[in-house]
Design a protein around this motif. Structure first.
Motif, PDB file in Angstrom:
ATOM      1  N   PRO A   1       0.835  -1.203   0.000  1.00  0.00           N
ATOM      2  CA  PRO A   1       0.000   0.000   0.000  1.00  0.00           C
ATOM      3  C   PRO A   1       0.875   1.260   0.000  1.00  0.00           C
ATOM      4  CG  PRO A   1      -0.650  -1.506   1.753  1.00  0.00           C
ATOM      5  CD  PRO A   1       0.623  -2.017   1.186  1.00  0.00           C
ATOM      6  N   SER A   2       0.331   2.342  -0.528  1.00  0.00           N
ATOM      7  CA  SER A   2       1.090   3.598  -0.551  1.00  0.00           C
ATOM      8  C   SER A   2       0.252   4.742  -0.002  1.00  0.00           C
ATOM      9  CB  SER A   2       1.563   3.920  -1.965  1.00  0.00           C
ATOM     10  OG  SER A   2       0.458   4.046  -2.846  1.00  0.00           O
ATOM     11  N   LEU A   3       0.955   5.746   0.499  1.00  0.00           N
ATOM     12  CA  LEU A   3       0.348   6.983   0.985  1.00  0.00           C
ATOM     13  C   LEU A   3       1.185   8.121   0.426  1.00  0.00           C
ATOM     14  CD1 LEU A   3      -1.622   8.520   2.883  1.00  0.00           C
ATOM     15  CD2 LEU A   3       0.113   8.273   4.664  1.00  0.00           C
ATOM     16  N   LEU A   4       0.544   9.079  -0.225  1.00  0.00           N
ATOM     17  CA  LEU A   4       1.232  10.205  -0.869  1.00  0.00           C
ATOM     18  C   LEU A   4       2.311   9.694  -1.835  1.00  0.00           C
ATOM     19  CD1 LEU A   4       1.616  12.529   2.244  1.00  0.00           C
ATOM     20  CD2 LEU A   4      -0.136  12.657   0.441  1.00  0.00           C
ATOM     21  N   MET A   5       1.947   8.657  -2.572  1.00  0.00           N
ATOM     22  CA  MET A   5       2.796   8.034  -3.592  1.00  0.00           C
ATOM     23  C   MET A   5       4.072   7.394  -3.028  1.00  0.00           C
ATOM     24  SD  MET A   5       2.224  10.504  -6.882  1.00  0.00           S
ATOM     25  CE  MET A   5       2.789  11.991  -6.093  1.00  0.00           C
ATOM     26  N   VAL A   6       4.110   7.159  -1.733  1.00  0.00           N
ATOM     27  CA  VAL A   6       5.236   6.477  -1.098  1.00  0.00           C
ATOM     28  C   VAL A   6       4.712   5.163  -0.511  1.00  0.00           C
ATOM     29  CG1 VAL A   6       6.984   6.571   0.707  1.00  0.00           C
ATOM     30  CG2 VAL A   6       6.399   8.652  -0.560  1.00  0.00           C
ATOM     31  N   LYS A   7       5.307   4.058  -0.952  1.00  0.00           N
ATOM     32  CA  LYS A   7       4.850   2.752  -0.482  1.00  0.00           C
ATOM     33  C   LYS A   7       5.345   2.472   0.931  1.00  0.00           C
ATOM     34  CE  LYS A   7       4.363   0.513  -4.912  1.00  0.00           C
ATOM     35  NZ  LYS A   7       4.464  -0.718  -5.642  1.00  0.00           N
ATOM     36  N   VAL A   8       4.586   1.631   1.649  1.00  0.00           N
ATOM     37  CA  VAL A   8       5.019   1.171   2.969  1.00  0.00           C
ATOM     38  C   VAL A   8       6.223   0.259   2.776  1.00  0.00           C
ATOM     39  CG1 VAL A   8       2.692   1.322   3.967  1.00  0.00           C
ATOM     40  CG2 VAL A   8       3.499  -0.848   3.004  1.00  0.00           C
ATOM     41  N   ASP A   9       6.973   0.030   3.855  1.00  0.00           N
ATOM     42  CA  ASP A   9       8.093  -0.910   3.799  1.00  0.00           C
ATOM     43  C   ASP A   9       7.577  -2.300   3.425  1.00  0.00           C
ATOM     44  OD1 ASP A   9       9.719   1.155   4.619  1.00  0.00           O
ATOM     45  OD2 ASP A   9      10.064   0.368   6.642  1.00  0.00           O
ATOM     46  N   ASP A  10       8.447  -3.092   2.843  1.00  0.00           N
ATOM     47  CA  ASP A  10       8.075  -4.450   2.456  1.00  0.00           C
ATOM     48  C   ASP A  10       7.873  -5.350   3.673  1.00  0.00           C
ATOM     49  OD1 ASP A  10       7.675  -6.681   0.678  1.00  0.00           O
ATOM     50  OD2 ASP A  10       9.717  -7.312   1.172  1.00  0.00           O
ATOM     51  N   ALA A  11       8.578  -5.067   4.757  1.00  0.00           N
ATOM     52  CA  ALA A  11       8.501  -5.911   5.957  1.00  0.00           C
ATOM     53  C   ALA A  11       7.211  -5.653   6.723  1.00  0.00           C
ATOM     54  CB  ALA A  11       9.697  -5.646   6.854  1.00  0.00           C
ATOM     55  N   LEU A  12       6.513  -6.737   7.028  1.00  0.00           N
ATOM     56  CA  LEU A  12       5.306  -6.666   7.845  1.00  0.00           C
ATOM     57  C   LEU A  12       5.580  -7.467   9.111  1.00  0.00           C
ATOM     58  CD1 LEU A  12       1.660  -6.813   6.912  1.00  0.00           C
ATOM     59  CD2 LEU A  12       2.473  -8.609   8.408  1.00  0.00           C
ATOM     60  N   ASP A  13       5.493  -6.821  10.262  1.00  0.00           N
ATOM     61  CA  ASP A  13       5.688  -7.496  11.547  1.00  0.00           C
ATOM     62  C   ASP A  13       4.367  -8.107  11.991  1.00  0.00           C
ATOM     63  OD1 ASP A  13       8.397  -6.825  11.960  1.00  0.00           O
ATOM     64  OD2 ASP A  13       7.824  -4.843  12.670  1.00  0.00           O
ATOM     65  N   LEU A  14       4.414  -9.337  12.457  1.00  0.00           N
ATOM     66  CA  LEU A  14       3.240  -9.997  13.038  1.00  0.00           C
ATOM     67  C   LEU A  14       3.537 -10.321  14.493  1.00  0.00           C
ATOM     68  CD1 LEU A  14       2.117 -12.395  10.184  1.00  0.00           C
ATOM     69  CD2 LEU A  14       0.746 -10.615  11.228  1.00  0.00           C
ATOM     70  N   VAL A  15       2.639  -9.884  15.366  1.00  0.00           N
ATOM     71  CA  VAL A  15       2.762 -10.141  16.800  1.00  0.00           C
ATOM     72  C   VAL A  15       1.569 -10.994  17.208  1.00  0.00           C
ATOM     73  CG1 VAL A  15       2.878  -9.111  19.097  1.00  0.00           C
ATOM     74  CG2 VAL A  15       3.948  -7.940  17.150  1.00  0.00           C
ATOM     75  N   THR A  16       1.851 -12.122  17.838  1.00  0.00           N
ATOM     76  CA  THR A  16       0.779 -13.028  18.262  1.00  0.00           C
ATOM     77  C   THR A  16       0.733 -13.087  19.779  1.00  0.00           C
ATOM     78  OG1 THR A  16       2.251 -14.944  18.222  1.00  0.00           O
ATOM     79  CG2 THR A  16       1.072 -14.444  16.198  1.00  0.00           C
ATOM     80  N   LYS A  17      -0.488 -13.058  20.306  1.00  0.00           N
ATOM     81  CA  LYS A  17      -0.710 -13.223  21.746  1.00  0.00           C
ATOM     82  C   LYS A  17      -1.907 -14.146  21.901  1.00  0.00           C
ATOM     83  CE  LYS A  17       1.214  -8.821  23.154  1.00  0.00           C
ATOM     84  NZ  LYS A  17       1.057  -7.602  23.907  1.00  0.00           N
ATOM     85  N   PHE A  18      -1.652 -15.339  22.425  1.00  0.00           N
ATOM     86  CA  PHE A  18      -2.709 -16.332  22.561  1.00  0.00           C
ATOM     87  C   PHE A  18      -2.868 -16.764  24.003  1.00  0.00           C
ATOM     88  CE2 PHE A  18      -0.961 -17.454  18.226  1.00  0.00           C
ATOM     89  CZ  PHE A  18      -1.963 -16.794  17.525  1.00  0.00           C
TER      90      PHE A  18
END
Length: 194
Positions: free
Chosen positions: A171-188
């Motif tokens: 996804p992008s905002l103001l024609m600048v894309k988000v970083d490729d890395a997506l952090d996932l945090v799990t709490k179960f």
């Protein structure tokens, strides 16, 4: 009469011992309590960090007597909420949530035993497969597992994936894309026998 009573008592003791041994050798089944559990994603953009949270729709863990832990967790992609409906709609669009509605992880760890004293904390590495956006990838997920009792367990983990490796357009905002890395945090939070 005494012999038959003794024989009956011995038979009862042996069957009780056999039942106790069978229970000790049985697998323990735990279920994720969705109301007390969460999956959170974090994306970084030059201007801010985006965070969205969802409750798992399904989660099970099975602990075998040999110390093998089997885990399966699923969440609906459309359930992730960042607090911004426009952003969430865009995330659903780029992840094609209607076509690929779930995020799933199935993994296995070894050397996990129910402790004799509580609480007890263990570091576990789940080796398994993450399915997201129709793509399956093998990965390792480090987890901190805390047995608060023999029946109640909490598990927390943090790992990172590449959006591009899962074929998700960043996804992008103001024609600048988000970083490729997506952090996932799990709490179960898990409870035995539910």
């Amino acid at each position: 009469m005494k012999r038959s009573s003794l024989a009956l008592l011995a038979s009862l003791l042996l069957s009780t011992s056999a039942l106790a041994q069978e229970a000790a050798n049985a697998a323990r089944m735990y279920s994720v309590r969705p109301g007390d559990s969460s999956l959170t994603y974090r994306l970084k953009h030059k201007l801010h960090v985006v965070e969205g949270k969802a409750r798992p729709t399904e989660g099970k863990a099975r602990l075998l007597p040999d110390g093998t832990l089997q885990v399966a967790v699923r969440a609906n992609v459309a359930d992730f909420d960042s607090g911004n409906s426009n952003r969430d709609a865009h995330m659903k669009e780029v992840t094609e949530a209607t076509k690929f509605p779930t995020l799933e992880f199935k993994g296995v760890a070894t050397g996990v035993k129910v402790p004799t004293a509580f609480p007890s904390e263990h570091a576990v590495v789940l080796k398994g497969q993450l399915t997201f956006h129709g793509v399956k990838q093998t990965m390792e997920v480090p987890m901190k597992v805390v047995f608060t009792s023999a029946r109640e367990v909490s598990a927390e983990g943090h790992f990172q994936i590449s959006l591009e490796s899962f074929k998700v357009e960043r996804p992008s905002l103001l024609m600048v894309k988000v970083d490729d890395a997506l952090d996932l945090v799990t709490k179960f939070q898990l409870l035995e026998g539910t």
